[in-house]
Design an enzyme around this catalytic site. Structure first.
Site, PDB file in Angstrom:
ATOM      1  N   LYS B 117       0.805  -1.223   0.000  1.00  0.00           N
ATOM      2  CA  LYS B 117       0.000   0.000   0.000  1.00  0.00           C
ATOM      3  C   LYS B 117       0.835   1.268   0.000  1.00  0.00           C
ATOM      4  O   LYS B 117       0.430   2.289  -0.534  1.00  0.00           O
ATOM      5  CB  LYS B 117      -0.923  -0.001   1.208  1.00  0.00           C
ATOM      6  CG  LYS B 117      -2.036  -1.000   1.055  1.00  0.00           C
ATOM      7  CD  LYS B 117      -3.201  -0.688   1.963  1.00  0.00           C
ATOM      8  CE  LYS B 117      -4.380  -1.558   1.605  1.00  0.00           C
ATOM      9  NZ  LYS B 117      -4.025  -2.969   1.408  1.00  0.00           N
ATOM     10  N   GLY B 163      -9.499  -6.499   0.474  1.00  0.00           N
ATOM     11  CA  GLY B 163     -10.758  -7.105   0.894  1.00  0.00           C
ATOM     12  C   GLY B 163     -11.071  -6.858   2.358  1.00  0.00           C
ATOM     13  O   GLY B 163     -11.856  -7.578   2.945  1.00  0.00           O
ATOM     14  N   GLY B 164     -10.440  -5.837   2.956  1.00  0.00           N
ATOM     15  CA  GLY B 164     -10.823  -5.440   4.307  1.00  0.00           C
ATOM     16  C   GLY B 164     -10.232  -6.264   5.430  1.00  0.00           C
ATOM     17  O   GLY B 164     -10.422  -5.953   6.592  1.00  0.00           O
ATOM     18  N   GLU B 199      -4.332   5.322   8.317  1.00  0.00           N
ATOM     19  CA  GLU B 199      -4.731   6.483   7.522  1.00  0.00           C
ATOM     20  C   GLU B 199      -5.978   7.159   8.080  1.00  0.00           C
ATOM     21  O   GLU B 199      -6.684   6.602   8.919  1.00  0.00           O
ATOM     22  CB  GLU B 199      -4.932   6.108   6.046  1.00  0.00           C
ATOM     23  CG  GLU B 199      -6.168   5.288   5.793  1.00  0.00           C
ATOM     24  CD  GLU B 199      -6.366   4.959   4.313  1.00  0.00           C
ATOM     25  OE1 GLU B 199      -5.395   4.955   3.536  1.00  0.00           O
ATOM     26  OE2 GLU B 199      -7.514   4.692   3.942  1.00  0.00           O
ATOM     27  N   HIS B 207     -17.321   4.206  -1.407  1.00  0.00           N
ATOM     28  CA  HIS B 207     -16.254   3.393  -1.970  1.00  0.00           C
ATOM     29  C   HIS B 207     -16.623   3.127  -3.425  1.00  0.00           C
ATOM     30  O   HIS B 207     -17.550   2.381  -3.704  1.00  0.00           O
ATOM     31  CB  HIS B 207     -16.125   2.092  -1.175  1.00  0.00           C
ATOM     32  CG  HIS B 207     -15.096   1.165  -1.723  1.00  0.00           C
ATOM     33  ND1 HIS B 207     -13.960   0.840  -1.051  1.00  0.00           N
ATOM     34  CD2 HIS B 207     -15.038   0.523  -2.910  1.00  0.00           C
ATOM     35  CE1 HIS B 207     -13.241   0.030  -1.801  1.00  0.00           C
ATOM     36  NE2 HIS B 207     -13.871  -0.182  -2.932  1.00  0.00           N
ATOM     37  N   ASN B 289      -6.152  -3.104  -6.837  1.00  0.00           N
ATOM     38  CA  ASN B 289      -6.129  -4.549  -6.692  1.00  0.00           C
ATOM     39  C   ASN B 289      -5.722  -5.157  -8.019  1.00  0.00           C
ATOM     40  O   ASN B 289      -6.447  -5.070  -9.001  1.00  0.00           O
ATOM     41  CB  ASN B 289      -7.491  -5.066  -6.240  1.00  0.00           C
ATOM     42  CG  ASN B 289      -7.823  -4.554  -4.849  1.00  0.00           C
ATOM     43  OD1 ASN B 289      -6.975  -4.588  -3.953  1.00  0.00           O
ATOM     44  ND2 ASN B 289      -9.022  -4.052  -4.666  1.00  0.00           N
ATOM     45  N   ARG B 291      -5.647  -7.883  -9.609  1.00  0.00           N
ATOM     46  CA  ARG B 291      -6.195  -9.239  -9.736  1.00  0.00           C
ATOM     47  C   ARG B 291      -7.664  -9.108 -10.127  1.00  0.00           C
ATOM     48  O   ARG B 291      -8.183  -8.002 -10.204  1.00  0.00           O
ATOM     49  CB  ARG B 291      -6.123  -9.952  -8.389  1.00  0.00           C
ATOM     50  CG  ARG B 291      -6.783  -9.123  -7.284  1.00  0.00           C
ATOM     51  CD  ARG B 291      -7.000  -9.899  -6.020  1.00  0.00           C
ATOM     52  NE  ARG B 291      -7.216  -9.036  -4.869  1.00  0.00           N
ATOM     53  CZ  ARG B 291      -8.351  -8.460  -4.531  1.00  0.00           C
ATOM     54  NH1 ARG B 291      -9.419  -8.625  -5.291  1.00  0.00           N
ATOM     55  NH2 ARG B 291      -8.452  -7.692  -3.473  1.00  0.00           N
ATOM     56  N   VAL B 294     -13.753 -10.053  -6.327  1.00  0.00           N
ATOM     57  CA  VAL B 294     -14.954 -10.834  -6.011  1.00  0.00           C
ATOM     58  C   VAL B 294     -16.155 -10.293  -6.801  1.00  0.00           C
ATOM     59  O   VAL B 294     -16.948 -11.056  -7.350  1.00  0.00           O
ATOM     60  CB  VAL B 294     -15.267 -10.768  -4.491  1.00  0.00           C
ATOM     61  CG1 VAL B 294     -16.563 -11.499  -4.169  1.00  0.00           C
ATOM     62  CG2 VAL B 294     -14.108 -11.325  -3.675  1.00  0.00           C
ATOM     63  N   ARG B 337     -23.453 -10.711  -1.632  1.00  0.00           N
ATOM     64  CA  ARG B 337     -22.550 -11.767  -1.159  1.00  0.00           C
ATOM     65  C   ARG B 337     -23.244 -12.587  -0.083  1.00  0.00           C
ATOM     66  O   ARG B 337     -23.632 -12.061   0.956  1.00  0.00           O
ATOM     67  CB  ARG B 337     -21.280 -11.173  -0.568  1.00  0.00           C
ATOM     68  CG  ARG B 337     -20.424 -10.462  -1.585  1.00  0.00           C
ATOM     69  CD  ARG B 337     -19.047 -10.213  -0.997  1.00  0.00           C
ATOM     70  NE  ARG B 337     -18.291  -9.312  -1.841  1.00  0.00           N
ATOM     71  CZ  ARG B 337     -16.991  -9.048  -1.668  1.00  0.00           C
ATOM     72  NH1 ARG B 337     -16.338  -9.618  -0.670  1.00  0.00           N
ATOM     73  NH2 ARG B 337     -16.369  -8.212  -2.472  1.00  0.00           N
TER      74      ARG B 337
END
Lengths: 150, 446
Positions: B117, B163-164, B199, B207, B289, B291, B294, B337
């Site tokens: 990060k 992902g938190g 932060e 978001h 991210n 990649r 989800v 989800r």
């Protein structure tokens, strides 16, 4: 020859065809899967199931049921998961045999679905035995430690 | 494709999702599975299955040596890492390449730049993107020093995270030590790296993330996703495109994402995440991210583009097959989800035997799930059991379809987040349009 994969679009198509028919359900079975598409009130469901028979055996080995000696209390995990004796690898364990604990003492961590859950002693006393190994997968009915109540 | 066998270095719904596209493209699929996954749907669906002995992720899906051996054994020409696990691990990406296989993801140096990060932040600043105040901390004292700059409340994040996971909000200095210990333990367990990052916590933020594709030279975006509905920083509902953002703000955000992607010479699919002020639409770069995400299906259903196919094509060295003007967003899509968690017991994990899994089906619905009737959800991995994606001509139709889908969902044997989703969809604030990341706080207490 391998089976054709069924995509979400295929499922939509199947529902669309069934909706216009008098049929309430469709069963499909291949070497890879079983699928049942069926009417559910106003809508539809898709239910997949394994081709081979399944039984509810659980995935982790069942721990042998331990006899807890007279006068001792068991500390059980809050959930099934992976048992850890220390907050981080290399850190000293939360407790050792012979340590004095009270109800709120954190004696271990169980990692379930990537979340760390503290294990509290739940009782005041002295740790007599530690029965699970660090890093071991455990079920919810596993005795982790025994305590001699104060 | 320059390869005929694809090894999938993952499990669960994403592995199944990758198998589906790979097979449509005529590829042979191979997968490594841990002990609890030996009887999984992926085992049944893949063309070749290699056993990765053990249960813990560290012994199996995170074990680079074991995964590379399995991929080699399968004769794979390429390895798809999915999300989580080794997907953003540059050491793994390099090991795949050294073994003579294609890593289906960006070049390892992009993973290095974005996986950390702190570096990501520096690179974003270099590319001209705005960032949130903060810095790295190894212990509570360092965190306290950074806190004088950020103020409270602040946010702790895992440096290698995503992902938190390992993310904590801290409202007061007194709680810093305790929260840092927990965050570091979770970061270490999830990513094998305990470093954390502190932060400023932006109170009323949304978001919003941008899906990008790059071929190493050129980049395009596939529009936005709004993931403001989060609980404990875990996304619960995602939608595409982000609703109620003025057109000029939307294109500023999308263009910033493309700028960063091109600055990196990024190859593959990626997501650039932003924190967007819900009043002023001022935006800050959060992370990229590197990649598949989800929530990628919401973008797929509104654009009609298969992102896994794009990943496979770009990883094979092909140039981008699209111009920005080719990308058209049609309608609106939501993803719910469904996690094995009990909303009535503070979202306690709820692994175990699923006696019946009847997923919804019908017009505008897509279900991405590996869980069949009779499967067991292991305690060793994450709690996602499936995703319901609802597509509509507009947002209200997408919400209506998602609501109807939930009424037909029936998962027996474990608890799931489904009842929570019903409440979210019925919430007037959500139905009326955009919400911020505090949605859930107001929801829980009111």
């Amino acid at each position: 020859m391998t089976d054709l994969p069924l995509t979400p679009e295929d499922i939509e198509e199947i529902v669309s065809i069934l909706s216009k028919s008098d049929y309430d359900k469709l069963d499909i079975e291949t070497s890879r899967f079983r699928l049942r598409v069926s009417r559910s009130g106003e809508g539809w469901t898709q239910e997949w199931s394994p081709v081979e028979a399944v039984t509810n055996t659980g995935t982790a080995e069942k721990a042998a049921i331990l006899e807890i000696a007279e006068g001792l209390e068991a500390i059980m995990p809050p959930l099934p998961g992976t048992f850890y004796r220390a907050p981080q690898p290399g850190a000293p364990p939360f407790v050792e045999v012979g340590d004095t604990v009270d109800a709120d003492t954190v004696v271990a961590i169980v990692e379930t679905m990537k979340l760390m859950n503290p294990v509290h002693a739940g009782i005041s006393g002295t740790i007599v035995e530690i029965l699970a190994d660090n890093g071991e997968p455990i079920e919810a009915d596993r005795v982790l430690m025994t305590v001699k109540p104060a | 494709m320059s390869f005929d066998t694809l090894y999938i270095a993952n499990r669960g719904e994403i592995a199944l999702r990758i198998i589906r596209t790979a097979r449509r493209l005529g590829l042979r699929t191979a997968i490594g599975v841990s002990d609890p996954d030996l009887r999984s749907r992926n085992t049944a669906e893949a063309d070749e299955v290699i056993h990765l002995p053990g249960t813990a992720s560290s012994e199996t899906y995170l074990n680079i040596e074991a995964v590379i051996d399995a991929a080699r054994q399968s004769g794979a020409g390429a390895v798809h890492p999915g999300y989580g696990f080794l997907s953003e691990n540059s050491e793994f990406a390099r090991a795949v390449q050294r073994a003579g296989m294609i890593f289906v993801g960006p070049e390892p140096n992009s993973l290095d730049a974005m996986g950390d990060k702190l570096k990501a932040r520096a690179v974003a600043v270099e590319a001209g993107l705005p960032v949130v105040p903060g810095g790295e901390a190894d212990n509570a004292a360092q965190a306290a020093a950074i806190a004088t700059e950020t103020g409270y409340p602040l946010l702790i994040k895992a440096v290698s995270g995503g992902g938190g996971r390992g993310m904590k909000r801290v409202d007061h200095e007194d709680l810093l030590q305790q929260q840092i210990d927990m965050a570091m333990a979770e970061a270490l367990a999830a990513f094998g790296d305990k470093r954390i990052y502190v932060e400023r916590y932006v109170e009323s933020g949304r978001h919003i993330e941008v899906q990008v594709l790059g071929d190493g030279r050129r980049a395009i975006h596939l529009g936005t996703r709004d993931c403001s509905i989060q609980r404990r920083y875990q996304k619960l509902v995602e939608e595409a495109p982000a609703p109620d953002v003025p057109a000029d703000a939307l294109s500023a955000i999308e263009n910033a994402a493309v700028k960063l992607t091109e600055h990196l010479g990024y190859k593959g699919a990626g997501t650039v995440e932003f924190l967007v002020d819900s009043e002023t639409f001022e935006f800050f770069f959060l992370e990229m991210n590197a990649r598949i995400q989800v929530e990628h299906p919401v973008t797929e259903v509104v654009t009609g583009i298969d992102l896994i196919e794009q990943q496979l094509t770009l990883a094979g060295g092909a140039p981008l097959g699209f111009e920005q003007r080719d990308i058209v967003i049609e309608g609106s899509a939501l993803e719910l989800r469904i996690n094995a968690e009990d909303p009535a017991a503070d979202f306690a994990p709820s692994p175990g035997f699923v006696a019946r899994a009847a997923w919804p089906a019908g017009p505008g619905l897509r279900v991405d799930s590996h869980i069949r009737s009779g499967d067991t959800v292991p305690a060793a991995y994450d709690s996602l059991v499936g995703k319901i994606i609802a597509h509509g001509a507009d947002r209200s139709q997408a919400i209506e379809r998602a609501g109807a889908a939930l009424r037909h969902l029936s998962i027996e044997g474990i608890h799931t987040t489904a009842p929570l989703h019903t409440r979210i969809l019925e919430d007037a604030r959500f139905a009326n349009g955009a919400v911020d990341t505090r949605f859930f706080e107001g929801f829980e207490h009111g």
